[in-house]
Each structure stands twice: as C-alpha cells, then as structure tokens.
Design a protein around this motif. Structure first.
Motif, mmCIF file in Angstrom:
data_model
loop_
_atom_site.group_PDB
_atom_site.id
_atom_site.type_symbol
_atom_site.label_atom_id
_atom_site.label_comp_id
_atom_site.label_asym_id
_atom_site.label_seq_id
_atom_site.Cartn_x
_atom_site.Cartn_y
_atom_site.Cartn_z
ATOM 1 N N VAL A 409 0.843 -1.330 -0.002
ATOM 2 C CA VAL A 409 -0.008 0.020 0.282
ATOM 3 C C VAL A 409 0.786 1.291 0.051
ATOM 4 C CG1 VAL A 409 -1.995 1.152 1.337
ATOM 5 C CG2 VAL A 409 -1.780 -1.316 0.975
ATOM 6 N N VAL A 410 1.884 1.188 1.055
ATOM 7 C CA VAL A 410 2.876 2.350 0.868
ATOM 8 C C VAL A 410 3.581 2.395 -0.497
ATOM 9 C CG1 VAL A 410 4.900 3.192 1.973
ATOM 10 C CG2 VAL A 410 3.079 2.279 3.458
ATOM 11 N N ALA A 411 3.861 1.236 -1.038
ATOM 12 C CA ALA A 411 4.607 1.374 -2.432
ATOM 13 C C ALA A 411 3.566 1.811 -3.546
ATOM 14 C CB ALA A 411 5.055 0.201 -2.579
ATOM 15 N N ALA A 412 2.413 1.612 -3.226
ATOM 16 C CA ALA A 412 1.338 2.098 -4.338
ATOM 17 C C ALA A 412 1.162 3.792 -4.122
ATOM 18 C CB ALA A 412 -0.100 1.498 -4.103
ATOM 19 N N TRP A 413 1.147 4.018 -2.565
ATOM 20 C CA TRP A 413 1.263 5.493 -2.655
ATOM 21 C C TRP A 413 2.453 6.278 -3.094
ATOM 22 C CZ3 TRP A 413 2.443 8.143 2.713
ATOM 23 C CH2 TRP A 413 1.949 9.628 2.688
ATOM 24 N N ALA A 414 3.510 5.821 -3.349
ATOM 25 C CA ALA A 414 4.763 6.218 -3.770
ATOM 26 C C ALA A 414 4.515 6.410 -5.365
ATOM 27 C CB ALA A 414 5.982 5.677 -3.639
ATOM 28 N N ILE A 415 4.083 5.640 -5.874
ATOM 29 C CA ILE A 415 3.664 5.503 -7.486
ATOM 30 C C ILE A 415 2.544 6.532 -7.678
ATOM 31 C CG2 ILE A 415 3.188 4.224 -9.431
ATOM 32 C CD1 ILE A 415 4.566 1.881 -8.067
ATOM 33 N N TYR A 416 1.672 6.477 -6.749
ATOM 34 C CA TYR A 416 0.522 7.505 -6.835
ATOM 35 C C TYR A 416 0.872 8.917 -7.065
ATOM 36 C CZ TYR A 416 -3.318 10.266 -4.766
ATOM 37 O OH TYR A 416 -4.491 11.067 -4.742
ATOM 38 N N SER A 417 2.067 9.125 -6.119
ATOM 39 C CA SER A 417 2.403 10.570 -5.690
ATOM 40 C C SER A 417 3.186 10.869 -6.940
ATOM 41 C CB SER A 417 3.399 10.364 -4.571
ATOM 42 O OG SER A 417 2.676 10.257 -3.492
ATOM 43 N N LEU A 418 3.592 10.099 -8.088
ATOM 44 C CA LEU A 418 3.822 10.686 -9.360
ATOM 45 C C LEU A 418 2.962 11.421 -10.197
ATOM 46 C CD1 LEU A 418 6.249 7.513 -10.431
ATOM 47 C CD2 LEU A 418 6.996 9.912 -9.797
ATOM 48 N N GLY A 419 1.689 11.284 -9.591
ATOM 49 C CA GLY A 419 0.626 12.040 -10.439
ATOM 50 C C GLY A 419 -0.190 11.371 -11.618
ATOM 51 N N LYS A 420 0.127 10.276 -11.900
ATOM 52 C CA LYS A 420 -0.540 9.611 -13.062
ATOM 53 C C LYS A 420 -1.098 8.233 -12.628
ATOM 54 C CE LYS A 420 0.860 12.336 -16.478
ATOM 55 N NZ LYS A 420 -0.088 13.333 -17.443
ATOM 56 N N ASP A 421 -2.207 7.825 -13.065
ATOM 57 C CA ASP A 421 -2.678 6.428 -12.942
ATOM 58 C C ASP A 421 -2.102 5.605 -13.843
ATOM 59 O OD1 ASP A 421 -4.210 6.457 -15.311
ATOM 60 O OD2 ASP A 421 -6.252 7.132 -14.202
ATOM 61 N N GLU A 422 -2.769 4.243 -13.759
ATOM 62 C CA GLU A 422 -2.118 3.346 -14.729
ATOM 63 C C GLU A 422 -2.561 3.390 -16.045
ATOM 64 O OE1 GLU A 422 -1.454 -0.556 -11.698
ATOM 65 O OE2 GLU A 422 -3.241 -0.529 -13.296
ATOM 66 N N ASN A 423 -3.471 4.308 -16.583
ATOM 67 C CA ASN A 423 -3.902 4.401 -17.800
ATOM 68 C C ASN A 423 -3.491 6.050 -18.261
ATOM 69 O OD1 ASN A 423 -5.750 2.531 -17.972
ATOM 70 N ND2 ASN A 423 -7.134 3.578 -16.445
ATOM 71 N N GLN A 424 -2.316 6.648 -17.658
ATOM 72 C CA GLN A 424 -1.405 7.706 -17.810
ATOM 73 C C GLN A 424 -2.455 9.171 -17.809
ATOM 74 O OE1 GLN A 424 1.851 8.143 -17.822
ATOM 75 N NE2 GLN A 424 1.392 6.140 -16.970
ATOM 76 N N HIS A 425 -3.585 8.824 -16.834
ATOM 77 C CA HIS A 425 -4.507 10.181 -16.755
ATOM 78 C C HIS A 425 -3.850 10.790 -15.345
ATOM 79 C CE1 HIS A 425 -7.994 7.601 -18.957
ATOM 80 N NE2 HIS A 425 -7.072 8.379 -19.807
#
Length: 498
Positions: A409-425
C-alpha cells in the motif's frame, strides 16, 4: 410540486400517514442535552440514538436543545426552527431501498449569534446535564505545529475581551460553567467529533482557555466536569438536491433539509458522566471504561481500509470507493491485510465480533448508493498514513509479524504520488505535502526506498531492513506488473499457505 405536506409539528399526524414518525408526545419532552453543531452527522447519529430512546422508553428528560453556533449556521437553524426541530433521516440501504423516518429528538433550537446570553443561560440551566459537541476538528482551536491552544485566533481574542457575547465554543462553555459553579451544578461535556481522544482534546483546549479567561474556575472544572472520550461512526454524505426532490416525490413531504446516511452506526463512549446520562446502551451505544482500543480498531481497519481502497483504486483509474471494492482482487487484498496484519495488533475489544466488523466494513465500502469519491479519500494522505497505516507497520515489526501488505500500500502511494494512474491520466492530488511527496516519488523511480526518507511521515521506518525490503519488492512489482497483478500475487502468497 403541488400538495406537499410541510414537515412541522402541526402536520405530524398527517406526515405519519406517509412515513415513520415519532410516536412519543414531543410536548412532554424536555431538553437534558445541549448540542452544539446541528449538522448532518449529529442528526444521523446522536439525535438518531436519542430519538430511538424516546421511542422505546418513557423518559421525557433527555431531549436535545440544538445550538447553531456560527453565522453560516443560519440556514440550518432557520430550517429546523420552521420545522419545529423535525427532519427526515433517509437511510440508503445496501440493496438500494430507502428507509425514511422523521426524527423528533431535537425539541429546541437556538441561534447563538442572535442571542449569546440565551445560549449561555440554557447551558447553565439545572435541567441540562450534558453538553455535546460536533464542531469539527478545526473547532477545537488546536495548533498542529505547537500542539497547543491557538490564542492568536482573532475570535479567541474577541471572546477574552467580550466574555458575555462570545463567538467560539470556548467562550460559551466558560461563561456557562462559571454560572454552573455559582449554582453548584456539575455537568458532562461530551465531544462527538471524529477525533482520537476527542474528550481529552476538548478538556485540554477548554482548560487552556479557562486558565486565561477565568482562572478561578480551573479547580472546580477538574472536580465537577467530565469529558468522556467517544468513538463515533456513520458515513453521512452531504444532502443533495436530488435527495430532497426524491423525498418530495416518493413521500409527498416538504422537508427543506433531510439527512442522508448509511445503515451502519456505532457509538462507543467512556462511562464518565457527572450528572446522569441517557440509557443510550438500550438503543445500541456501548459504554466502556476505555474507548482507546475501539478508536484504534476504527482507525486501523475502517480508516486504513478506506486509504487502501483509495490508493489502489486511484491507480486503477477508479473514481469511487465502491468500484475498488467490486474488484474482487482488491477487496480480497484488503481483507487479507486486515486479517494478517491489523488484527494481530488489536486487543481488549469487549463486545466486538471482529470478523463480523471486518465483513461489515467491506459491505459498507461497497454500498453503491453512497458513492464516496476516491479523490476525497486520498486527500491529505500524508496526514492519514501516519495515523491509519504506520502504527500497524510498527506494531507488526515489533512483534516480527508480516508487513508485506502494508508495504504494498505504501509502495502504491509512492507511485500514486507521481501524479498519473495506470492509464496515464492525471490524478487529482490534494495534500499539503504534495511537492515533497512528488520529489521523493521521482527519486524513488531509481531507488524505491528514497520515498521513505520523508521523516515527518515515516519516522525511522527507513532504518527497518525488513520493511525496506518488503517495500522495495512491492514497488518493483507494481512498477513492472501493475496494481492488479501485484495484488493477485500478494493474495496468492497468503492463500496458498492458509
């Protein structure tokens, strides 16, 4: 719409032909509680419990006097005043049906800005045994940086200079307690806000103010005023125009401000009342010696559960919490996280069936009629993770238990903090630490553990070899395979050993 029946006491018998209404004689109910902050949550929670008590028993001395404290409370005051304190509670059941009932426990309404002394006198009157509060976190005038009462607040300074015409809850309570001391009347001040240690915070902030405003009251308050902690829970979204028009169309009732909520409700209260209390336990509340274990349960299961669904769901491109729940892999992941990592850290939960509570959470999160927005759940995650998720991590590390699910979950938050979802939105990220999070998230692309360098959030977690290893593995998995495949792998690793 024609022929609507206006909701008020005079029309109550007519309204009762349409929907459930109070069967008790409201004219005989006297206020024993002053409640400050008569918004949606109070009306879905404390007023609901009290209405049920009035239904089920012959008590007549525990009605509620609702106080609108602030200038912008004018609308709710005028609405309730015109409706004699009556309003419709609309419960959005899990199957989509609406359970509607008129609540009658608010038997008086006062508007503080119009007549401050009337409110002070009411709070000080012998019939009032409890003053309850839903004033939101900001209402406690707590400075996060100094962890102290904020005397720089201009309204606090005004109250100190104008004690008989206050603007804040602290000015009102102080003057009411001054009068109660003169009459020898003990009282309970009970916070019903969604804050850990809400009674302790209310006491500490009030005493800070009193020490400056009326220092001679300090010793009397210590002996004659109690501040029980409580844990409150009921999801109560804002009432929409659609909710109002649906009520009009389905019931033929003109209610200017009904309240919408979920079916679940919980209230756990420390049994420390100086002047008596309602028997709320007969209608579902739970009285305990220490509310802390129940608060911990809620924070680490319900609130953390929301964050788990929010962060994972955001990366998948979902917009509401129920969408994340109906991804069976994500909901399985959440249940395993709760079972494998949170549950071993909980104890002393007398009267709680923990398995049933966790199952109920998944049903609540999946209520498609509530439509809780993922953007809202993920907002200010830098303040939420240290309270909701990291205590579980630290407790599990201390007992050498699993931290793999929390690490993902923390790792997902780190990737979330890049500002894009998996569809690059683009993701809508609302966080006071957004810039710092984004900076560390960029560095984490080269070295995942860089995200853990934010000490104000993670403390010394970066020094835990166990957590860093689990976090790095999770980060690389999400980066390479995406959320769903990573979640499947994590779920499988536990289920194949169970």
């Amino acid at each position: 719409m024609e022929n609507l029946i206006k909701l008020n006491q005079m029309n109550l018998a007519e309204v009762a032909k349409k929907i459930s209404c109070p069967t008790y004689d409201r004219s005989k109910v006297k206020a024993g509680i002053v409640h400050v902050g008569i918004g949606g949550f109070h009306r879905a929670h404390e007023a609901f419990y009290t209405d049920q008590l009035l239904h089920d028993t012959s008590v007549t001395d525990w009605g509620i006097c609702g106080v609108a404290l602030l200038d912008f409370d004018t609308k709710i005051y005028n609405t309730l005043k015109a409706q004699d304190g009556l309003y419709t509670l609309i419960i959005k059941e899990l199957d989509g049906t609406l359970t509607k009932r008129v609540i009658g426990s608010i038997v008086e309404c006062l508007y503080a800005p119009e007549n401050p002394m009337q409110v002070i006198d009411k709070m000080a009157s012998p019939g009032i045994k409890i003053i309850t509060l839903t004033i939101t976190e900001g209402g406690y005038n707590y400075n996060e940086a100094t962890e102290a009462f904020d005397f720089e607040n201009p309204q606090i300074q005004y109250d100190l200079e104008h004690p008989d015409a206050p603007k804040t809850i602290f000015g009102y309570l102080t003057q009411a307690l001054k009068r109660r001391k003169a009459k020898g009347l003990a009282i309970t001040i009970q916070s019903c806000d969604n804050i850990k240690g809400n009674g302790d915070l209310a006491k500490r902030m009030l005493l800070s103010y009193v020490e400056k405003a009326e220092p001679e009251l300090m010793a009397w308050i210590e002996d004659n005023v109690s501040f029980p902690n409580s844990m409150v829970d009921r999801i109560t979204p804002a009432t929409s125009p659609v909710d109002i028009s649906n009520l009009n169309a389905s019931s033929g009732i003109d209610d200017a401000w009904p309240v919408v909520c979920e079916p679940f409700h919980q209230w756990v209260i420390e049994d420390e009342f100086k002047a008596g209390r309602p028997a709320w336990e007969t209608v579902g509340a739970q009285f305990v010696a220490d509310v802390d274990p129940y608060e911990k349960m809620k924070l680490t299961l319900l609130n953390a559960g929301h964050s788990v669904l929010g962060i994972l769901g955001a990366l998948r491109g979902y917009t509401t919490i129920d969408e994340a729940v109906y991804n069976t892999e994500i909901s399985t992941f959440l249940r395993l996280y709760m079972d494998e990592e949170v549950t071993p850290t909980l104890s002393d939960l007398e009267g709680v069936d923990l398995d049933k509570y966790k199952e109920t959470l998944l049903h609540r999160f999946g209520n498609i009629y509530m439509k809780d927005q993922i953007d809202r759940i993920c907002s200010e995650s830098s303040a939420k993770f240290p309270i909701f998720v990291l205590p579980t991590v630290n407790a599990q590390l201390a007992r050498q238990g699993s931290v793999d699910f929390a690490a993902l979950v923390v790792a997902a938050w780190a990737i979330y903090s890049l500002g894009k979802d998996e569809n690059q939105h683009d993701l809508i990220i609302k966080d006071v630490m957004q810039a710092s999070l984004a900076k560390q998230a960029e560095l984490a692309k080269e070295n995942p553990s860089e995200f853990l360098e934010l000490e104000s959030i993670f403390g010394k977690l970066k020094t835990s070899e166990t957590f860093v290893k689990a976090f790095t593995k999770a980060y690389n998995s999400i980066s390479d395979n995406g959320v769903e495949q990573s979640v499947i792998a994590w779920n499988t690793s536990v289920l194949k050993h169970s």
